[in-house]
Design a protein around this motif. Structure first.
Motif, short mmCIF file in Angstrom:
data_model
loop_
_atom_site.label_atom_id
_atom_site.label_comp_id
_atom_site.label_asym_id
_atom_site.label_seq_id
_atom_site.Cartn_x
_atom_site.Cartn_y
_atom_site.Cartn_z
N LEU A 131 -59.37 14.30 35.98
CA LEU A 131 -57.91 13.75 36.71
C LEU A 131 -58.27 12.43 36.92
CD1 LEU A 131 -57.57 16.61 39.46
CD2 LEU A 131 -56.01 16.04 37.47
N SER B 294 -43.56 17.06 48.20
CA SER B 294 -43.85 16.12 47.09
C SER B 294 -44.32 16.59 45.80
CB SER B 294 -44.89 14.96 47.71
OG SER B 294 -44.58 14.34 48.59
N ARG C 226 -39.78 18.16 38.44
CA ARG C 226 -39.29 16.99 37.59
C ARG C 226 -40.19 17.03 36.33
NH1 ARG C 226 -38.19 11.73 41.42
NH2 ARG C 226 -36.36 12.41 42.33
N LYS D 131 -48.16 5.67 40.58
CA LYS D 131 -49.20 5.32 39.53
C LYS D 131 -49.00 3.87 39.04
CE LYS D 131 -50.68 9.70 37.80
NZ LYS D 131 -50.73 10.71 36.34
N LEU E 248 -41.49 18.48 44.33
CA LEU E 248 -40.54 17.48 43.63
C LEU E 248 -41.24 17.22 42.38
CD1 LEU E 248 -38.58 14.54 44.63
CD2 LEU E 248 -40.64 13.86 43.30
N ASN E 249 -42.36 16.84 42.10
CA ASN E 249 -43.19 16.44 40.77
C ASN E 249 -43.09 17.72 39.99
OD1 ASN E 249 -44.33 13.73 40.72
ND2 ASN E 249 -44.89 14.43 42.80
N VAL F 270 -43.56 16.49 36.34
CA VAL F 270 -44.66 15.57 36.21
C VAL F 270 -45.94 16.19 36.70
CG1 VAL F 270 -45.62 13.43 37.27
CG2 VAL F 270 -42.98 13.69 36.99
N ALA F 271 -47.02 16.35 36.07
CA ALA F 271 -48.26 17.04 36.47
C ALA F 271 -48.64 16.25 37.68
CB ALA F 271 -49.07 16.89 35.22
N ALA F 272 -48.81 17.31 38.69
CA ALA F 272 -49.35 16.60 40.00
C ALA F 272 -50.28 17.69 40.54
CB ALA F 272 -47.95 16.17 40.91
N SER F 273 -51.58 17.24 40.91
CA SER F 273 -52.47 18.24 41.49
C SER F 273 -53.00 17.73 42.78
CB SER F 273 -53.59 18.29 40.46
OG SER F 273 -54.62 19.14 40.99
N LEU G 13 -52.93 15.38 45.86
CA LEU G 13 -52.18 14.60 46.88
C LEU G 13 -52.80 14.56 48.11
CD1 LEU G 13 -48.31 15.85 45.87
CD2 LEU G 13 -49.85 14.05 44.65
N TYR H 34 -40.59 7.52 49.79
CA TYR H 34 -40.66 8.73 50.38
C TYR H 34 -40.70 10.03 49.52
CZ TYR H 34 -40.61 5.91 54.23
OH TYR H 34 -41.04 4.74 55.27
N GLN H 35 -40.34 9.66 48.13
CA GLN H 35 -40.42 10.81 47.18
C GLN H 35 -41.70 11.08 46.78
OE1 GLN H 35 -37.43 9.57 44.62
NE2 GLN H 35 -35.81 10.22 45.92
N ASN H 36 -42.52 10.14 46.38
CA ASN H 36 -43.91 10.55 45.96
C ASN H 36 -44.00 11.00 44.59
OD1 ASN H 36 -45.21 9.50 48.37
ND2 ASN H 36 -44.29 11.47 49.30
N ASP H 37 -42.99 10.66 43.71
CA ASP H 37 -43.01 10.73 42.35
C ASP H 37 -44.17 10.47 41.89
OD1 ASP H 37 -42.66 10.89 39.39
OD2 ASP H 37 -40.45 11.35 39.82
N LEU H 38 -45.07 11.07 41.09
CA LEU H 38 -46.25 10.46 40.47
C LEU H 38 -46.02 9.16 39.60
CD1 LEU H 38 -48.08 12.26 42.12
CD2 LEU H 38 -49.35 12.71 40.07
N ARG H 39 -44.78 9.17 38.85
CA ARG H 39 -44.47 8.28 37.90
C ARG H 39 -44.43 6.88 38.60
NH1 ARG H 39 -39.74 11.22 35.18
NH2 ARG H 39 -39.53 11.74 37.53
#
Lengths: 347, 821
Positions: free
Chosen positions: A101, B573, B580, A344, B576-577, B582-585, B587, A336-341
């Motif tokens: 990761l 969060s 969508r 990052k 949400l990922n 989106v790979a998220a592990s 946080l 405030y959404q914290n979309d990883l896209r």
């Protein structure tokens, strides 16, 4: 003897190169040079030879011994190499991606906050902190906000029921209400009440407004405020600080300008604009970035500082707004959404 | 507020460009939110001309005409001009742009050959001269004289500035107020409107049948109430010029009486109200608090229930106006009104604000009363309105003026010195410029005296006019000087930075440290809202606590409660990922949470992290997933940043703790003592209900900020032995339910006793846990590695083995844990 040695060497020349593992090697080595080895046995025969033959045979044995040792060394070296090679396995494909990761990322609001704090620390501002649940006194009264000021209205500020009790948020007035602070200026009041001037603090933190969430508004957002209290602090000093902050943040060519404005807790008060030509997605020559002013004497009186002696300035700005300007982000809700896209992109 | 440039020019002869005026307003301290121009701009070389003849240019696809046009002798007489408009018919008088004219958009007219003919100008449509677009040429009505410059024929244009007035400047809620500021900025004189009929009621007898008396019951709410009676008015449309101005600033013209009231309010800032005198029951006006339960139907058609805190204007029987806010339907001016009562009053701003807020009803009038109107301008404004009523609706002012109360006493002088202002500014402005700044704003300097030290410049006694309630202290005058000097001229300087005066707050340090740690361990830092929906809070807090976290006045249902944990947001969060794709592990988040302590809530500093199983994340090489012990590892690091040695903390079951999977998670600490923590697997049913895929390991650490403020003590170096260690393994068979820490603790104690003073037990650590074949039902084996060492010598096998035997014997007797062979 000569024939015996030749046969032994011929056998060894076949046997040693065929060895692949260390135990076989040790066994083979013992068969030749061990206490009961064949060469050892031949060497023992030396004693029984006539005296004149001893030097000749001795020479033969030594030669044979040397040759045998070469076989042994070659085999050992080969086996040791094979052993190391066995630890390695097949060669790596260096082009495959790491399955691990990471890396982790700081939130853009943290990055902007830390950068501002670093800039301010260089000119002597240290971070102050205070509660997000506040009381009317610290959030409004002490900041010269009259009791029927619209900002205090229940339609703009979040309140708690009269029965609410917060054990570690002190009240100044027994029957005042708890609320969620609408600005970090309450930290200024708590800091001034707790300490003695001179004071130089930066208070970053979360604040709350009872507002519809849209691209530029959010029920909670973050502010960063500076407070400087000392003797003989001037408007010019305030302007110098703002020039310094934004030149540090955005480059030496960045200019700031003041526009007169009104805030209850500063006099005179200004809104601060900065040149925005090099900011992404900004199409105006100047853009508003925050508010500031000279601490109003009423505020000093409220915290028990003599306004005849002490002077000071305060500056405040929204961190989301700053981050949006710096990075060219056009919707506050992304924070405030914290979309990883999203997350990052900034680390 | 919207300000019309034409209107401003009644009071100050502004000739600056719109940009210069916008800039002036901005640097006087008012934000210009918009500038809109209407009408034609100033156009040179565009004149009135008449089309004399029209001939079609032959052999063209398009309809193009060659016209002869007379622009009058002064502009060159008859010209021939090519025109493509369908309506270039002889007899029409139209705008003609002559060569040299520059039309909007920078289009310059020249004499040129078009379609084979010399064209000596251009006939213009409305859009070509900056008016709203229309079909074909603009045909001018009313036979304007040939050659007249077009601006003299077209209705005058106007520019409207939309200005945000700061709450400290109610005097600028009017054209006169803004004009005063601009006059000061541009150093121009300010001209007040001329009054005509002031006091002109002498000859006319009173009309007690229309108004016999005015009574003010609550002078605190209404320090001044004046009523004027006007008879014989003719209600109709107000004159064009007034309608144009009102429309320009966004008001709909109603009739001459209402319009005059609005006009004077926008001119002076003083609200007015006109009654139809015949509708005032009992010919009485009473200014009083409403009786509880009284109702009024306001002009917007809504019935309003009043309370006894609200001020009304009533007739003998019923309320007719909610004072200062809105009139009632029952008493307003209508088409057949002939006799008026004009009210001009000062109301207490707090009273108006309270009522306006309680009724959720505001108006241009209440907006101004709430901010405060000039207590001394009411009568000027009233006479100005009477002038305009008589001028536009006819009629006669009759009888005495009913005037209850008086002017609020006003006299204010502030003494300020040149030296003081310079000291506050930090740079020099000449004394003469400062004094001129005061005078230009009508802040009259009544006295100028030298100060004790001549180099320090004069001291001024400044008389503050009644409309500047915001000026009270010398510091307030500093701002006035700086505004007029120009805030753009503040000189640059080096930032003052005398040494550090403090340390960063420990909360900030803690947050920074733990965030850096977690980010360094591949976590993504998140930021979630503090306010959460009740449903989410109920998943994390005991039912009794949910209610105490509620706001009194939430704005939306999904942001109604303070958060008791950061994990709700982190799961949101994660979700949400996931949704969508989106790979998220991993946080994490830091922030405030709110817990119960001793029957009260406490605001706590918190840090939390989640590690989700990467269900959808396909990798070419598999890694071991995170488990309880990963969470434990990270939490120990976080706790250590707060000065808590997590390894020494007893762990408790999370049975009954909302949000956690009992048996696969653990808690430590207690918020009653300042901090608490949980680690491990989040409740599977909760995750399922949230729609989160895969299991989630998590950790949260919560501490009250006061606990963080304890100074940490400096560490001291501890000596360590340079002799070799002696290692021994020992496996014990214990009950399944016996926890490792209990066995380890017992072993340490017994091993120390066994080693006595001879040598040290350096560590006792579990290295294997075994369940299954070879062990009795319900048992497990825990294997420990014991490390012995001496500070003085190398240990012998004999002494170490002797100690180990003692340990084995002792543990079996005291705890009944047999050694697994």
């Amino acid at each position: 003897m000569h024939d015996q040695l030749s046969a032994l060497l011929a056998k060894a020349a076949v046997e040693f190169p065929a060895l692949t593992a260390r135990p076989e090697f040790e066994a083979a080595k013992a068969r030749y040079v061990g206490p009961h080895g064949e060469l050892t046995a031949l060497m023992k025969q030396m004693g029984a030879l006539p005296k004149e033959q001893k030097p000749i045979v001795g020479k033969l044995i030594n030669e044979a011994k040397g040759q045998l040792q070469a076989h042994i060394d070659a085999a050992l070296s080969r086996i040791a190499d094979a052993e190391l090679a066995a630890q390695l396995g097949p060669a790596v494909d260096p082009t495959l991606p790491s399955p691990d990761l990471g890396p982790g990322t700081h939130h853009p609001l943290t990055l902007v906050r830390e950068e501002m704090c670093r800039i301010l620390r260089k000119v002597g501002f240290t971070i102050a902190d205070g509660p997000e649940v506040e009381t009317e006194y610290y959030c409004f009264d002490a900041l010269n906000t009259p009791s029927d000021h619209p900002a205090r209205d229940e339609k703009d500020t979040f309140y708690f029921p009269a029965s609410a009790r917060f054990g570690n948020v002190s009240k100044k007035i027994p029957d005042e209400k708890y609320l969620l602070r609408t600005h970090t200026s309450s930290v200024q009041i708590r800091t001034m009440l707790k300490g003695e001037p001179p004071i130089r603090i930066v208070s970053p933190g979360r604040v709350y407004r009872r507002d519809t969430t849209d691209a530029t508004h959010s029920a909670n957002f973050h502010q960063l405020e500076c407070l400087y209290v000392d003797k003989n602090v001037t408007v010019r000093d305030l302007k110098a600080l703002l020039d310094y902050i934004f030149a540090s943040l955005l480059g030496k060519e960045t200019k700031t300008r003041f526009r007169p404005h009104y805030f209850g807790y500063t006099e005179p008060s200004f809104e601060v604009d900065l040149t925005a030509t090099h900011l992404p997605k900004v199409k105006k020559p100047w853009i508003e970035i925050g508010g500031c002013g000279m601490v109003d004497p009423t505020v000093f009186e409220a915290v028990g500082y003599d306004p005849e002696v002490w002077t000071g300035y305060a500056f405040g700005m929204g961190l989301e707004r700053l981050a949006m300007l710096l990075y060219g982000i056009d919707d506050i809700r992304y924070f405030y959404q914290n979309d990883l896209r999203f997350l990052k992109q900034f680390a | 507020m919207k300000i019309s440039l034409n209107w401003l020019r009644d009071y100050v002869a502004l000739d600056a460009s719109n940009d210069e005026i916008s800039r002036a307003i901005t640097f006087l301290g008012f934000e210009v939110e918009g500038v809109h121009s209407t009408g034609a701009p100033k156009l040179d070389n565009v004149v009135v001309g008449e089309i004399l003849t029209r001939t079609k240019v032959p052999n063209l696809k398009k309809e193009i005409s060659l016209c002869t046009v007379d622009v009058g002798p002064a502009a060159g007489g008859v010209r021939s001009i090519i025109c493509g408009a369908p309506n270039c018919d002889p007899g029409h008088r139209v705008p003609v742009a002559l060569p040299g004219a520059v039309l909007p958009g920078g289009f310059t007219i020249t004499q040129a050959k078009k379609y084979g003919h010399e064209s000596q100008g251009m006939l213009c449509g409305p859009d070509e001269i900056g008016l709203p677009a229309g079909d074909g040429l603009l045909v001018l009505s009313g036979q304007p004289a040939l050659g007249t410059p077009i601006n003299q024929v077209l209705p005058p244009g106007d520019t409207v500035f939309d200005i945000e007035i700061t709450p400290n400047r109610p005097d600028c809620q009017s054209h006169l107020g803004i004009a005063r500021e601009l006059a000061a900025w541009f150093k121009l004189p300010l001209n007040y409107p001329q009054e005509k009929f002031r006091g002109d009621t002498s000859g006319s007898p009173a009309r007690p049948d229309l108004l016999s008396g005015v009574r003010v019951d609550t002078s605190e709410d209404c320090p001044l109430y004046s009523a004027f009676v006007v008879t014989g008015v003719k209600v109709g449309p107000s004159p064009d010029w007034m309608q144009r101005r009102l429309s320009a600033v966004g008001l709909r013209p109603i009739n001459n009486i209402v319009d005059v009231g609005n006009y004077v309010m926008l001119e002076t800032g003083q609200p007015m109200h006109a009654f139809d005198a015949k509708k005032l029951g009992g010919a009485q006006i009473v200014v009083r608090r409403a009786a509880a339960g009284e109702k009024i139907k306001t002009l917007d058609g809504k019935e309003r229930a009043l309370t006894d805190r609200m001020l009304v204007i009533a007739d003998a029987a019923r309320p007719v106006v909610i004072a200062g806010i809105m009139g009632g339907e029952n008493s307003g001016v209508s088409a057949d009104t002939t006799d008026l009562v004009l009210e001009c009053a000062i109301f207490n701003k707090h009273s108006i604000r309270r009522t306006s807020r309680e009724l959720a009803l505001s108006s241009d009038s209440s907006y101004r009363y709430e901010r405060g109107v000039d207590p001394h301008a009411a009568h000027e404004a009233a006479w100005r309105a009477l002038d305009l009523i008589v001028e536009t609706a006819g009629g006669q002012i009759v009888g005495p003026v009913f005037r209850i109360g008086g002017d609020v006493p006003w006299q204010r002088e502030v003494v300020v010195t040149h030296d003081y202002i310079t000291e506050k500014l930090g740079f020099d402005i000449p004394a003469a410029e400062m004094r001129a700044a005061f005078e230009s704003l009508e802040l009259t300097v009544t006295r100028e005296e030298p100060t004790t030290h001549p180099a320090r410049g004069p001291a001024w006694t400044v008389s503050i006019p009644s409309w500047r309630d915001d000026l009270d202290r010398p510091i307030d005058l500093v701002e006035e000087v700086l505004r007029l000097h120009g805030t753009e001229k503040i000189p640059a300087a080096v930032v003052r930075a005398p040494g550090l005066v403090g340390d960063d707050d420990r909360v900030a340090l803690f947050n920074r440290r733990v965030t850096d740690y977690l980010v360094g361990h591949d976590f993504h830092e998140c930021v979630n809202y503090t306010l959460r929906p009740a449903k989410e809070v109920a998943a994390w807090a005991p039912p009794a606590a949910v209610e105490t976290l509620a706001l009194a006045n939430p704005f939306t249902e999904d942001q109604s409660h303070l958060r008791p944990t950061l994990l709700g947001g982190l799961l949101e969060s994660l979700k949400l990922n996931q949704s969508r794709g989106v790979a998220a592990s991993r946080l994490c988040e830091t922030g405030r949470v709110f817990l119960e302590r001793g029957g009260q809530k406490v605001e706590c500093v918190a840090v939390a992290f989640v590690i989700a199983e990467a269900t959808g994340d396909r990798k070419w090489l598999k890694r071991d997933g995170a488990d309880f012990y990963s969470a434990k590892h990270h939490l120990a690091a976080i706790a250590s940043s707060a000065g808590v040695d997590f390894a020494r903390q007893p762990l408790a079951s999370t049975e009954g703790v909302p949000g956690w999977q009992a048996g696969h998670s653990a808690g430590a600490g207690n918020i009653e003592h300042g901090w608490c923590a949980q680690i491990g697997l989040l409740n599977l049913a909760l995750l399922k209900s949230l729609g989160i895929e895969g299991r989630v390991q998590a950790g949260c650490f919560v501490i009250v900020p006061e606990k963080l403020s304890a100074e940490s003590t400096r560490r001291r170096f501890a000596e360590f032995s340079l002799f070799p260690a002696a290692l021994r393994d020992l496996a014990l068979v214990v009950d399944q339910s016996t926890v490792a820490a209990e066995v380890q603790k017992a072993l340490v104690k017994i091993a120390r006793a066994a080693a006595g003073n001879a040598f040290a037990v350096e560590s006792v650590a579990v290295f294997d846990v075994y369940r299954g074949a070879g062990l009795p039902e319900g048992k497990k084996s825990l294997a420990f590695s014991l490390v012995f060492r001496s500070a003085e010598r190398t240990l012998t096998d004999e002494e170490v083995n002797a100690a180990l035997h003692k340990v084995q014997a002792e543990i079996a007797t005291t705890h009944g844990w047999p050694v697994r062979k």
